[in-house]
Design a protein around this motif. Structure first.
Motif, mmCIF file in Angstrom:
data_model
loop_
_atom_site.group_PDB
_atom_site.id
_atom_site.type_symbol
_atom_site.label_atom_id
_atom_site.label_comp_id
_atom_site.label_asym_id
_atom_site.label_seq_id
_atom_site.Cartn_x
_atom_site.Cartn_y
_atom_site.Cartn_z
ATOM 1 N N GLU A 79 0.861 -1.181 0.000
ATOM 2 C CA GLU A 79 0.000 0.000 0.000
ATOM 3 C C GLU A 79 0.898 1.231 0.000
ATOM 4 O O GLU A 79 2.078 1.152 0.344
ATOM 5 N N HIS A 534 -7.298 -4.754 1.124
ATOM 6 C CA HIS A 534 -7.091 -4.099 -0.171
ATOM 7 C C HIS A 534 -6.970 -5.153 -1.266
ATOM 8 O O HIS A 534 -6.540 -6.283 -1.038
ATOM 9 N N SER A 555 -9.601 -0.451 -1.753
ATOM 10 C CA SER A 555 -9.014 -0.460 -0.420
ATOM 11 C C SER A 555 -10.087 -0.110 0.594
ATOM 12 O O SER A 555 -10.956 0.726 0.333
#
Length: 622
Positions: A79, A534, A555
């Motif tokens: 991420e 996610h 997400s």
């Protein structure tokens, strides 16, 4: 994960994935694909026990991404957080870990900063110069020493081969984005003994208002309503010379300058100023490799990287220099591979909050053993590091894989890692010289299935970090009334990663899903800017001479602060791409990101780009 263990979650996740076609990691390239990052030596991907992904130049170009972090955000277990546009401060979270818990290398040269909490400034790495990326998930302290608590990301520039191959590209997109790049690579001399690759790139963007009025709150004060753009110039060179059958010399060089506008905390509308930040990144690597016999080889590397950051008109300057020395020997006998490594790292920091420059050194010795034969694969590593500031640290790892069938393999591993506090954390106005290293213990298990173009990967992991360094409010034991660093926190990174690819009817499908629980064990709160869920799903195909692609990135919600009081909403965006050869040597590419113009944030009060367009032309001599 609300009380459920990763193993119990695995069953529910597999049920969800049953609705998809068979899935697999993007790492399933050709069977003889070679990976460097897993052991710091070239080994076949089929012998790698770690959770690894490979991103090549074709994937990078088809992604249409502007920054390295944007490419990584499409990978399993990764991420990003960002303050504004592409030139804004960017963090990369691997398996939910802090950004500084991932060791980053460029052509074998360590990139890092000793300012603040540390970690590489991702926004300063020019994507135009990157040819390949290897992502290793899981601790690698027994191979790399300090910093590799959650994994290693290694970036590679282009290596020359074959006849001279010049290229040039131009592109334009939303927010006034303009790109131009050019370069040449190839090999020359008897037996192509000399190989070369050089490249130049320049990129500018008018940017966007990083903190628009709709996102500001009274507590944050007044922000400058200007557009926050950036300008980036970069160059790289990679030169190699095969002296003879046994000896090779290589040099790598990268230089990058990034100037970005940002919104400072103080803004006076009657007397506006243009706040600027300047990043300067330099890396240099010199390598000698010798193949003494079919079984025994040696590599000697000298590395240097400099990362400077400065802001104006508010005065702040920090400079980090890292020097590295590596001597690695390998013995390959049948299914056995043994390695012995000596390494030294020297860090130096100049910072306006530190005063006189500070430095430290780390000396490491590491041993490794690998075995791969028939159904069994084994990897063992131990390492001892001696730090000039806090003394010795031992790390180790063990991994085993068993091939149930030629198509199915199960793996299990355990490992320890550490990260030394930065010089800033020890010696700045907010520093505590007695800080101890952060340490971690990780266990994980995985299942990988591969059948031609179809494969599936499932990895369950749990990584506990002790002596986690955080910033605490003062005064208390802090010299500064504003607070200081302390190494008493604990965190747990646990989760499941599922990923895969599948080909059907001329369409290539890929997907990855992460269910994770990055948690502060002392408070029970979720770690900031990391979502518990996610997902990425993509498809590409060829039609009428076009390569067409579609991608969904989704997400869940996350919190922007450690207290979990400021929530960032979840989001889902759709990206489209297309490319075609309009001539034998010319490729046209186009991309639309965030097709539905979703309004979301990666950091509180900071905007993202909305719907964006990009159109590019590339000429490359075949």
């Amino acid at each position: 994960m609300r009380g459920r263990t990763p193993v119990r979650l695995c069953a529910s996740v597999l049920a969800v994935f049953a609705a998809f076609p068979v899935l697999a990691q993007e790492q399933t390239a050709a069977l003889q694909e070679v990976v460097v990052t897993a052991t710091r030596g070239a080994i076949p991907l089929t012998d790698v026990l770690a959770d690894v992904s490979i991103i090549d130049r074709v994937m990078i170009e088809r992604s249409g991404a502007t920054g390295v972090a944007d490419v990584l955000a499409r990978q399993p277990g990764l991420e990003i957080g960002r303050s504004g546009g592409v030139g804004g401060t960017t963090s990369v979270y691997l398996r939910g870990g802090n950004s500084q818990h991932t060791a980053v290398y460029l052509d074998g040269v360590r990139l890092d900063t000793q300012s603040g909490s540390g970690g590489v400034a991702w926004e300063s790495i020019p994507l135009a110069q990157i040819e390949r990326i290897e992502v290793l998930r899981g601790p690698a302290g027994a191979v790399y020493g300090s910093d590799a608590i959650n994994g290693v990301i290694q970036l590679f520039t282009r290596k020359g081969e074959g006849p001279a191959a010049p290229y040039a590209a131009v592109g334009a997109g939303s927010h006034g984005l303009r790109k131009v790049e050019a370069g040449i690579s190839g090999a020359a001399g008897t037996g192509s003994a000399f190989d070369y690759s050089v490249g130049l790139a320049h990129e500018t963007s008018d940017g966007l208002d990083a903190q628009p009025l709709r996102l500001r709150q009274a507590a944050d004060g007044v922000r400058n309503p200007d557009q926050d753009g950036f300008e980036s110039t970069s160059a790289n060179a990679r030169l190699g010379f095969q002296v003879n059958r046994a000896h090779r010399l290589e040099a790598t060089l990268l230089a990058s300058d990034l100037e970005s506008q940002y919104d400072a905390f103080v803004y006076v509308p009657s007397s506006p100023v243009d706040d600027l930040s300047r990043h300067q990144l330099r890396s240099l690597g010199l390598n000698w490799s010798a193949q003494w016999t079919d079984a025994f080889s040696t590599k000697l590397s000298l590395a240097n990287s400099n990362e400077d950051y400065e802001t104006t008109p508010s005065v702040y300057l920090t400079k980090t220099q890292l020097r590295g020395y590596l001597l690695q020997n390998e013995w390959r006998v049948g299914p056995h591979l043994a390695t012995a490594t000596l390494e030294r790292r020297e860090d130096e920091l100049e910072n306006t909050a530190v005063g006189p420059s500070r430095n430290r050194s780390q000396d490491g010795v590491a041993l490794g053993y690998g075995f791969a034969q028939a159904s069994h694969t084994l990897q063992l590593n131990i390492r001892h590091d001696e730090d000039s500031g806090f003394g010795g640290k031992n790390t180790g790892s063990a991994a085993y894989g068993y091939a149930v069938s030629p198509k199915l393999r199960v793996t299990a591993s355990a490992g320890t890692a550490f990260r030394a506090p930065t010089l800033y954390q020890r010696f700045s106005d907010y520093g505590v010289s007695s800080l101890q290293p952060e340490t971690s213990r990780n266990i994980e298990a995985g299942v990988r299935y591969a059948n031609g173009a179809s494969s599936l990967g499932v990895v369950v992991y749990q990584n506990e970090v002790s002596n986690l360094i955080t910033f605490v409010n003062g005064p208390g034991a802090c010299v500064s009334p504003w607070g200081c660093y302390d190494s008493v926190a604990r965190a747990r990174y646990e989760g499941i990663t599922l990923s895969g690819t599948y080909a059907v009817g001329g369409v290539n499908l890929r997907a990855s899903a992460d269910l994770q629980n990055p948690k502060d064990l002392d408070t029970g709160k979720e770690l900031a800017r990391r979502a518990r869920r996610h997902l990425t799903v993509g498809a590409d195909t060829q039609a009428a001479g076009w390569h067409l692609g579609a991608e969904l990135q989704a997400s869940g919600k996350r919190f922007d602060d450690e207290a979990n009081t400021s929530e960032l909403g979840g989001y889902a965006v759709v990206n489209l791409s297309a490319s075609t050869q309009i001539a034998r040597t010319v490729t046209l590419s186009a991309r639309v990101d965030n097709l539905a113009d979703k309004d979301y944030q990666l950091a509180r009060t900071y905007a993202t780009g909305g719907r964006t367009f990009y159109l590019g032309l590339k000429w490359a001599l075949q």
